[in-house]
Design an enzyme around this catalytic site. Structure first.
Site, PDB file in Angstrom:
ATOM      1  N   LYS A 168       0.200   3.308  -3.243  1.00  0.00           N
ATOM      2  CA  LYS A 168      -1.040   4.039  -3.510  1.00  0.00           C
ATOM      3  C   LYS A 168      -0.747   5.489  -3.863  1.00  0.00           C
ATOM      4  O   LYS A 168       0.203   6.093  -3.364  1.00  0.00           O
ATOM      5  CB  LYS A 168      -1.954   4.005  -2.271  1.00  0.00           C
ATOM      6  CG  LYS A 168      -2.541   2.644  -1.975  1.00  0.00           C
ATOM      7  CD  LYS A 168      -3.402   2.660  -0.730  1.00  0.00           C
ATOM      8  CE  LYS A 168      -4.743   3.294  -0.982  1.00  0.00           C
ATOM      9  NZ  LYS A 168      -5.694   3.046   0.134  1.00  0.00           N
TER      10      LYS A 168
ATOM     11  N   ASP B 236     -15.470   5.650   1.340  1.00  0.00           N
ATOM     12  CA  ASP B 236     -15.559   4.430   2.128  1.00  0.00           C
ATOM     13  C   ASP B 236     -14.670   3.358   1.533  1.00  0.00           C
ATOM     14  O   ASP B 236     -13.978   3.567   0.532  1.00  0.00           O
ATOM     15  CB  ASP B 236     -17.020   3.961   2.207  1.00  0.00           C
ATOM     16  CG  ASP B 236     -17.406   3.525   3.604  1.00  0.00           C
ATOM     17  OD1 ASP B 236     -16.664   2.707   4.178  1.00  0.00           O
ATOM     18  OD2 ASP B 236     -18.414   4.008   4.117  1.00  0.00           O
ATOM     19  N   ASP B 237     -14.694   2.163   2.165  1.00  0.00           N
ATOM     20  CA  ASP B 237     -13.761   1.105   1.785  1.00  0.00           C
ATOM     21  C   ASP B 237     -14.193   0.325   0.554  1.00  0.00           C
ATOM     22  O   ASP B 237     -13.365  -0.273  -0.133  1.00  0.00           O
ATOM     23  CB  ASP B 237     -13.571   0.141   2.966  1.00  0.00           C
ATOM     24  CG  ASP B 237     -12.976   0.854   4.168  1.00  0.00           C
ATOM     25  OD1 ASP B 237     -11.825   1.302   4.072  1.00  0.00           O
ATOM     26  OD2 ASP B 237     -13.668   0.978   5.190  1.00  0.00           O
TER      27      ASP B 237
ATOM     28  N   ASP C 172     -11.475  -5.108   2.588  1.00  0.00           N
ATOM     29  CA  ASP C 172     -12.509  -4.091   2.387  1.00  0.00           C
ATOM     30  C   ASP C 172     -13.914  -4.650   2.582  1.00  0.00           C
ATOM     31  O   ASP C 172     -14.814  -3.946   3.034  1.00  0.00           O
ATOM     32  CB  ASP C 172     -12.387  -3.483   0.993  1.00  0.00           C
ATOM     33  CG  ASP C 172     -11.209  -2.532   0.871  1.00  0.00           C
ATOM     34  OD1 ASP C 172     -10.713  -2.074   1.916  1.00  0.00           O
ATOM     35  OD2 ASP C 172     -10.790  -2.251  -0.258  1.00  0.00           O
TER      36      ASP C 172
ATOM     37  N   SER D 287      -5.206 -11.049 -16.731  1.00  0.00           N
ATOM     38  CA  SER D 287      -3.761 -10.860 -16.647  1.00  0.00           C
ATOM     39  C   SER D 287      -3.267 -10.073 -17.851  1.00  0.00           C
ATOM     40  O   SER D 287      -3.826 -10.176 -18.948  1.00  0.00           O
ATOM     41  CB  SER D 287      -3.037 -12.213 -16.581  1.00  0.00           C
ATOM     42  OG  SER D 287      -3.288 -12.960 -17.754  1.00  0.00           O
TER      43      SER D 287
ATOM     44  N   SER E  72     -18.193   8.734  -1.008  1.00  0.00           N
ATOM     45  CA  SER E  72     -18.236   8.674   0.458  1.00  0.00           C
ATOM     46  C   SER E  72     -16.862   8.405   1.079  1.00  0.00           C
ATOM     47  O   SER E  72     -16.729   8.401   2.297  1.00  0.00           O
ATOM     48  CB  SER E  72     -19.196   7.569   0.914  1.00  0.00           C
ATOM     49  OG  SER E  72     -18.613   6.296   0.697  1.00  0.00           O
TER      50      SER E  72
ATOM     51  N   CYS F 208       0.799  -1.221   0.000  1.00  0.00           N
ATOM     52  CA  CYS F 208       0.000   0.000   0.000  1.00  0.00           C
ATOM     53  C   CYS F 208       0.830   1.269   0.000  1.00  0.00           C
ATOM     54  O   CYS F 208       0.285   2.368  -0.088  1.00  0.00           O
ATOM     55  CB  CYS F 208      -0.972  -0.020   1.179  1.00  0.00           C
ATOM     56  SG  CYS F 208      -2.362  -1.154   0.908  1.00  0.00           S
TER      57      CYS F 208
END
Length: 344
Positions: A16, A46-47, A87, A136, A44, A13
């Site tokens: 990101k 959110d996750d 998530d 892929s 929002s 992460c």
């Protein structure tokens, strides 16, 4: 083992985009007609997205992928899958299906790809889901993750911004994995510290989420690339403040020491630049500040629990073997959004 160095350049992460950059892009996107069944969308912060299909069923959609942050392909696959699955758990849902997302160089040993996907597949199975396919592409660097669909009752969704003043903040995993992985990449981390970080990253948030369903939870998010303070900032939603007790934050062994040696990530500094203006530190050491801004890969859940139930929830989380800790409380809106207090 000549490809080992090429395989892990630093990822997870920490790869990101910064929250500030992302917000500037998202706010300019055309919204289109409002769909009343879209209960939670990207606006929002959110996750995951949540879409209602009936009075008692909504599906939860998310995806996540990134470059490796560890040398072992199988371990990387486990971590990337656990991170993507998280998530769904942060929304209070159950995992149903997953699709592989793969970027892989044609010149690299396909056994490496097989090990990555084996690690991911095992985590999907542990989650109780079904790996249903994927996509892929050939790329210059390795990247892997999942697109995941889960189910949740529309009345039992955990949004990330539903907290109330007085709610107790509970964190279910230790912080500092980004710093430890950075130290490991330059051969400065102790083996036992890296093992602790890996053990944390491959742990599914499934078990914490299932325990939470027995209690009154007002808000929940998983702590990933935007750091503990970044995700707490989103949880507060501009209408609340939070008091955080630095000594109660669980931290991976060695993370503070490596922070003091400036073994930090660029993503951590982006987090500080973005969220720092909302935070006031009182008697908090530099190393702990860095841990709180550290981007987490497959981090724990940050839960806003009803104050009369928080202690029982915390006990059950710990009985399940999780290093959960009550790390602060939500308050009415104050001059600063987040107050982090240490010992004098």
């Amino acid at each position: 083992m000549g490809e080992k160095i090429v395989f892990c350049k630093g990822g997870g992460c920490t790869a990101k985009l910064g929250a500030g950059i992302l917000n500037r892009v998202l706010e300019k996107l055309p919204k289109g007609p409002k769909d009343e069944n879209l209960l939670i969308g990207y606006d929002s912060r959110d996750d995951a997205a949540v879409y209602k299909v009936s009075d008692d069923t909504a599906f939860v959609q998310t995806l996540d992928f990134f470059p490796p942050m560890v040398d072992d392909p199988y371990t990387f696959g486990q971590i990337a899958a656990a991170n993507a699955l998280s998530d769904i758990y942060a929304m209070g849902g159950e995992v149903k299906t997953a699709l592989n997302i793969v970027c892989f160089p044609e010149t690299m040993d396909l056994n490496i790809l097989g090990e990555i996907m084996r690690g991911g597949s095992e985590k999907v199975i542990e989650a109780g889901g079904t790996l249903a396919g994927g996509h892929s592409i050939q790329d210059s660097d390795v990247k892997y993750g999942l697109s995941v669909t889960g189910l949740v009752h529309p009345d039992r969704i955990y949004s990330n911004n539903g907290g109330y003043p007085g709610d107790v903040l509970i964190l279910t995993k230790k912080l500092g994995v980004g710093i430890v992985c950075t130290a490991s990449r330059v051969q400065e981390a102790k083996e036992e510290d890296m093992k602790e970080a890996v053990s944390s990253m491959i742990q599914l948030n499934k078990y914490a989420s299932e325990i939470c369903r027995k209690y009154e939870i007002h808000a929940c998010t998983d702590v990933t690339g935007f750091s503990f303070l970044g995700h707490l900032h989103e949880m507060l939603d501009g209408r609340l403040s939070a008091e955080v007790i630095a000594e109660q934050i669980p931290v991976i062994s060695g993370a503070a020491d490596y922070a003091n040696e400036f073994l930090l990530t660029a993503a951590g500094q982006r987090n500080r630049n973005h969220v720092g203006p909302y935070v006031e530190f009182e008697h908090v050491p530099f190393a702990m500040e860095e841990v709180l801004f550290d981007p987490q890969t497959s981090g724990g859940l940050l839960i806003a629990a009803a104050p009369d139930q928080a202690e029982r929830l915390l006990v059950e989380l710990r009985e399940a073997g999780l290093p959960a800790s009550a790390v602060g409380t939500l308050t009415e809106k104050k001059e600063k959004e987040i107050y982090v207090r240490g010992q004098r």
